[in-house]
Design a protein around this motif. Structure first.
Motif, short mmCIF file in Angstrom:
data_model
loop_
_atom_site.label_atom_id
_atom_site.label_comp_id
_atom_site.label_asym_id
_atom_site.label_seq_id
_atom_site.Cartn_x
_atom_site.Cartn_y
_atom_site.Cartn_z
N GLY A 210 0.83 -1.20 0.00
CA GLY A 210 0.00 0.00 0.00
C GLY A 210 0.86 1.24 0.00
N GLY A 211 0.21 2.40 0.13
CA GLY A 211 0.96 3.64 0.28
C GLY A 211 0.63 4.75 -0.68
N SER A 212 -0.09 4.45 -1.77
CA SER A 212 -0.26 5.48 -2.80
C SER A 212 -1.29 6.54 -2.43
N ASP A 213 -2.00 6.39 -1.32
CA ASP A 213 -2.85 7.48 -0.84
C ASP A 213 -2.03 8.56 -0.14
N PHE A 214 -0.86 8.17 0.35
CA PHE A 214 -0.12 9.05 1.24
C PHE A 214 1.20 9.55 0.67
N ASN A 215 1.74 8.85 -0.30
CA ASN A 215 3.05 9.19 -0.84
C ASN A 215 3.06 9.01 -2.36
N PRO A 216 4.01 9.62 -3.06
CA PRO A 216 4.11 9.45 -4.51
C PRO A 216 4.64 8.07 -4.86
N VAL A 217 3.74 7.10 -4.95
CA VAL A 217 4.10 5.69 -5.07
C VAL A 217 3.65 5.13 -6.41
N ARG A 218 4.50 4.31 -7.01
CA ARG A 218 4.18 3.53 -8.20
C ARG A 218 3.97 2.09 -7.77
N GLY A 291 -5.88 5.81 -8.05
CA GLY A 291 -4.86 6.71 -8.55
C GLY A 291 -4.16 7.46 -7.44
N GLY A 292 -2.91 7.81 -7.68
CA GLY A 292 -2.15 8.63 -6.76
C GLY A 292 -1.56 9.82 -7.50
N PRO A 293 -2.06 11.03 -7.21
CA PRO A 293 -3.11 11.36 -6.26
C PRO A 293 -4.49 10.96 -6.78
N TRP A 294 -5.49 11.06 -5.91
CA TRP A 294 -6.85 10.70 -6.33
C TRP A 294 -7.29 11.50 -7.54
N ASN A 295 -6.99 12.79 -7.55
CA ASN A 295 -7.52 13.71 -8.56
C ASN A 295 -6.88 13.45 -9.92
N ALA A 296 -7.66 12.88 -10.84
CA ALA A 296 -7.14 12.55 -12.16
C ALA A 296 -6.75 13.79 -12.96
N LYS A 297 -7.35 14.94 -12.65
CA LYS A 297 -7.03 16.17 -13.38
C LYS A 297 -5.62 16.66 -13.06
N GLY A 331 -9.71 6.17 -15.74
CA GLY A 331 -9.47 7.53 -15.27
C GLY A 331 -9.94 7.75 -13.85
N GLU A 332 -9.76 6.80 -12.98
CA GLU A 332 -10.26 6.81 -11.60
C GLU A 332 -9.91 8.13 -10.91
N THR A 333 -10.90 8.68 -10.15
CA THR A 333 -10.68 9.97 -9.49
C THR A 333 -11.39 10.10 -8.15
N TRP A 334 -11.85 8.96 -7.55
CA TRP A 334 -12.63 9.00 -6.30
C TRP A 334 -12.08 8.08 -5.21
N ASP A 335 -10.90 7.50 -5.40
CA ASP A 335 -10.39 6.47 -4.50
C ASP A 335 -11.19 5.17 -4.64
N TYR A 336 -11.67 4.90 -5.84
CA TYR A 336 -12.39 3.65 -6.11
C TYR A 336 -11.38 2.58 -6.53
N ASN A 337 -10.65 2.05 -5.57
CA ASN A 337 -9.72 0.99 -5.95
C ASN A 337 -10.46 -0.32 -6.19
N MET A 464 1.89 12.13 6.10
CA MET A 464 0.98 11.03 6.36
C MET A 464 -0.48 11.46 6.40
N GLY A 465 -0.77 12.70 6.01
CA GLY A 465 -2.12 13.04 5.63
C GLY A 465 -2.29 12.60 4.19
N TYR A 466 -3.40 12.84 3.58
CA TYR A 466 -3.63 12.36 2.22
C TYR A 466 -2.98 13.26 1.19
N ASN A 467 -2.20 12.67 0.28
CA ASN A 467 -1.68 13.35 -0.90
C ASN A 467 -2.66 13.12 -2.04
N VAL A 468 -3.79 13.82 -2.04
CA VAL A 468 -4.87 13.47 -2.95
C VAL A 468 -5.18 14.53 -4.00
N ALA A 469 -4.67 15.76 -3.83
CA ALA A 469 -4.97 16.88 -4.72
C ALA A 469 -6.47 17.19 -4.75
#
Length: 716
Positions: A210-218, A291-297, A331-337, A464-469
């Motif tokens: 895990g981790g892509s909600d909080f950090n720039p993770v691939r 997606g990381g961040p959540w915001n696809a835009k 193009g996920e943009t809502w944290d719908y994993n 460790m807060g959300y990096n979600v844009a």
């Protein structure tokens, strides 16, 4: 659009990508084999694939099919009233039990907290051994991923577990001694951590992260030799920097569905939970992250499907090579994993048997997918959904509501919210009833990126807060009320069979059995058996603590047992369970059990600290409120300090009264071994702001004017 041979992969990739124009493809198959069934590699694999023998529960989902179903029927609807407690085992007061046990040859195995392994005699409740990987010594900032391990696996005499610092460990099942360990992540500062269960098959053990909600993770998934820990293969979920080249043709294909410089913000896709091995086709299926961040835009500003986010991906079990995928949310943009359960079975559809994969992810649609080809068979809403009207069966793509993508500053209320229509609590498929049992919920969330600089937004490594844009702003009006329920879903007919309301706070996962029973634990502290055909409650037990775990059932000496771990790990929804007073126990039941628990302590009134003489600064308290959310304190200590059982209620601790003690705990990490992470990056001014927020919140609670969940809470 299906490729015909794995050897023609490059040609097929071009054929798949050509019509996409920035990614319009929902599913594609490269070299999908129609029937590659192989002989099991060993007696171990035979056992793990045997659906008829319920003696053991060796894997997170019991067998390779991951159906969370047991054929055992010694305990059934006719005698469930005779089920009684056989033994209980008290556990230490620290550490999450948001996990699932396993049982093999009369021994029960489970983890508590940061992957501390236990082995207990399933007949007597005697502790046989315990192994502590001492995560707190090496985890550093990753210790803040406080979910704990959600499950473990047994394979050929070893117990496998992941740790939040990124290790995969193998422990001798008889002795509890470490056989080997390997670092599966790329270092202490890569932002990746492990909470999910390992998956084993044909001499390999597979793990995600895990981790892509909080950090720039691939995101990626890796497979290792089960005996030695040597890495066998790795599959990346999203492409990296094109200038550095791609690992394989699948990544080259995926890159054509991204725009901008996505690799600089991570991309996401972490496969942190659901997987399955398919012996018939010798494939593994992985459910990928959001997606990381959540915001696809921000992540992919020119649009695109962003493969392989929010997808089921089929890989060759020997090599990890891509075979096919189905993407639930292009193009996920809502944290719908798509990291919720992947369960394998055969259904009769249009009068013919079909090998299918069942999937009920966060986005609220129940998917039935052909395992041979990756083609979508059907998809219907199983909870309240407004982000899409339906799934187009011709294209496999959702018919989206454009407003759900929060295009303007007014934002959008979207259902389900990021907690999902179905979250991590395991569902169960029963071949007897043909029903899938889902711990489901109706949720909503307000999304807006008003105030976000989309062009220059950058993630903050280690935050460790959300990096979600996305801005966590208050919605213009109250969100729809959350409702939680146990849902029986007929996958062949794509409709509900029955539904039973549950407490609002999330409970544990569900299992079904050959005795036409469902077992599940509730956040209210009841362990319950339901009739699998009707949903009627047939039996319940006062566990004296909320339950976040999934139960299991197995036999020892010909007798059927049922085990569940009790001890609540609230996240952000609050709960009546107190960290210091709730009991954490292993509970094991059988027909005729006569054991009783000690009387539960009387509920205690909150003893809020009196910070007499503390000069409150409202400006500092406001800063502390924002920092409390951004630093991920909510995950353990709760919204507005209303802890849900994972950590102490700070309104009763008095810690904020001493600047020196506060700094020793937060800045120096004095209590790391007890599970309290260190925050060395916090400045003295930030520590002071947190102290003022705690004091303000405590005083309001003591006066009966609770702050309530209006601070920068985590909505996950």
């Amino acid at each position: 659009m299906m490729g015909e041979a794995a050897t023609a992969m490059a040609r097929t990739v071009r054929a798949c990508v050509a019509p996409m124009a920035l990614g319009l493809l929902a599913a594609c198959s490269v070299g999908a084999r129609q029937d590659t069934q192989r002989e099991p590699s060993s007696a171990v694999d035979t056992m793990l694939g045997d659906e008829a023998d319920g003696a053991n529960w060796p894997l997170y989902g019991r067998t390779f099919s991951a159906n969370h179903f047991s054929p055992l029927k010694q305990i059934d609807t006719s005698n469930i009233g005779q089920l009684g407690l056989v033994w209980s085992y008290d556990l230490p007061d620290t550490g999450s039990l948001y996990t699932s046990p396993i049982a093999v040859d009369g021994v029960l195995y489970f983890v508590q907290g940061y992957s501390i392994l236990h082995a207990i005699d399933a007949r007597t409740g005697k502790l046989l051994w315990k192994y502590d990987p001492q995560v707190w010594k090496v985890a550093g900032v990753k210790q803040r991923a406080a979910w704990g391990s959600r499950g473990i696996a047994w394979y050929d005499g070893r117990i496998y577990a992941g740790t939040i610092d990124g290790r995969l460990i193998a422990v001798d099942a008889k002795t509890g001694k470490l056989d080997w360990e390997t670092q599966t992540t790329e270092g202490p500062n890569d932002g990746r951590y492990i909470t999910g269960a390992p998956w084993v098959f044909r001499g390999k053990v597979m793990i995600g992260h895990g981790g892509s909600d909080f950090n720039p993770v691939r995101g990626y998934v890796s497979a290792y030799d089960a005996k030695t820990g040597k890495r066998a293969w790795r599959f990346y979920v999203v492409p990296g920097d094109p200038k550095k080249g791609f690992e394989d043709e699948a990544m080259a294909m995926a890159a054509r569905t991204w725009t901008g410089e996505w690799w600089k913000v991570g991309g996401g896709g972490a496969p942190w939970n659901a997987m399955a091995y398919d012996p018939k086709y010798h494939r593994v299926y992985i459910g990928t992250g959001n997606g990381g961040p959540w915001n696809a835009k921000v992540r992919s500003p020119g649009g695109g499907d962003n493969l392989f986010l929010s997808s089921i991906v089929a890989l060759d079990a020997d090599t990890g090579k891509y075979i096919w995928h189905y993407q639930t949310n292009p193009g996920e943009t809502w944290d719908y994993n798509a990291a919720m359960d992947i369960e394998l079975t055969t259904l009769t559809i249009d009068g013919k048997p079909r090998d299918v994969l069942l999937h009920a992810p966060k986005n609220g649609f129940f998917y039935v997918i052909d395992r041979a080809t990756g083609k979508l068979i059907s998809a219907e809403k199983f909870v309240k959904v407004n982000w899409a009207s339906r799934i187009d069966l011709k294209t496999g793509r959702p018919v989206e509501n454009p407003a759900a993508r929060y295009p303007g500053p007014e934002g959008a209320v979207v259902m389900p919210g990021p907690m999902g229509g179905h979250n991590v609590q395991p569902m169960s498929f029963s071949p007897l009833t043909g029903l899938t049992y889902i711990p489901a919920q109706d949720t909503a969330n307000f999304y807006t990126d008003a105030g976000v600089d989309r062009q220059h937004w950058k993630p903050v490594m280690g935050r460790m807060g959300y990096n979600v844009a996305i801005t966590f702003a208050k919605p213009p009006k109250p969100l729809p009320k959350r409702e939680t329920f146990l849902l029986a879903w007929d996958a062949a007919k794509q409709r509900a069979a029955w539904r039973v309301p549950l407490p609002v706070n999330s409970g544990g996962g569900v299992i079904s059995t050959g005795g036409n029973l469902l077992f599940a634990g509730s956040s209210e502290g009841r362990f319950i058996a339901y009739d699998a055909r009707s949903g009627k409650t047939l039996w319940s037990f006062d566990a004296q603590a909320g339950i976040s775990s999934e139960p299991i059932t197995y036999t020892v000496g010909g007798q059927q047992y049922v085990t569940v771990l009790a001890g609540y790990r609230g996240i952000v929804d609050g709960s009546p369970w107190d960290y210091r007073t709730q009991r954490r126990r292993v509970l094991t039941f059988a027909i005729g059990g006569k054991a009783v628990l000690p009387p539960a302590p009387e509920p205690q009134k909150k003893q809020f600290v009196d910070y007499a003489g503390f000069a409150l600064d409202e400006a500092k308290a406001g800063q502390g409120e924002k920092l409390y959310g951004a630093s991920r304190c909510t995950s353990c200590h709760g919204v507005a300090l209303q802890a849900g059982g994972m950590a102490p209620d700070l309104r009763e601790s008095g810690i904020a009264g001493s600047a020196e003690a506060f700094a020793q705990v937060l800045h120096e990490g004095l209590l790391r071994e007890q599970g309290m992470p260190a925050f060395p990056e916090l400045t003295s001014q930030e520590l002071e702001a947190l102290r003022h927020y705690i004091v303000r919140t405590t005083r309001k609670a003591a006066s009966g004017a609770d702050e309530g969940p209006h601070d920068e809470e985590l909505r996950h």
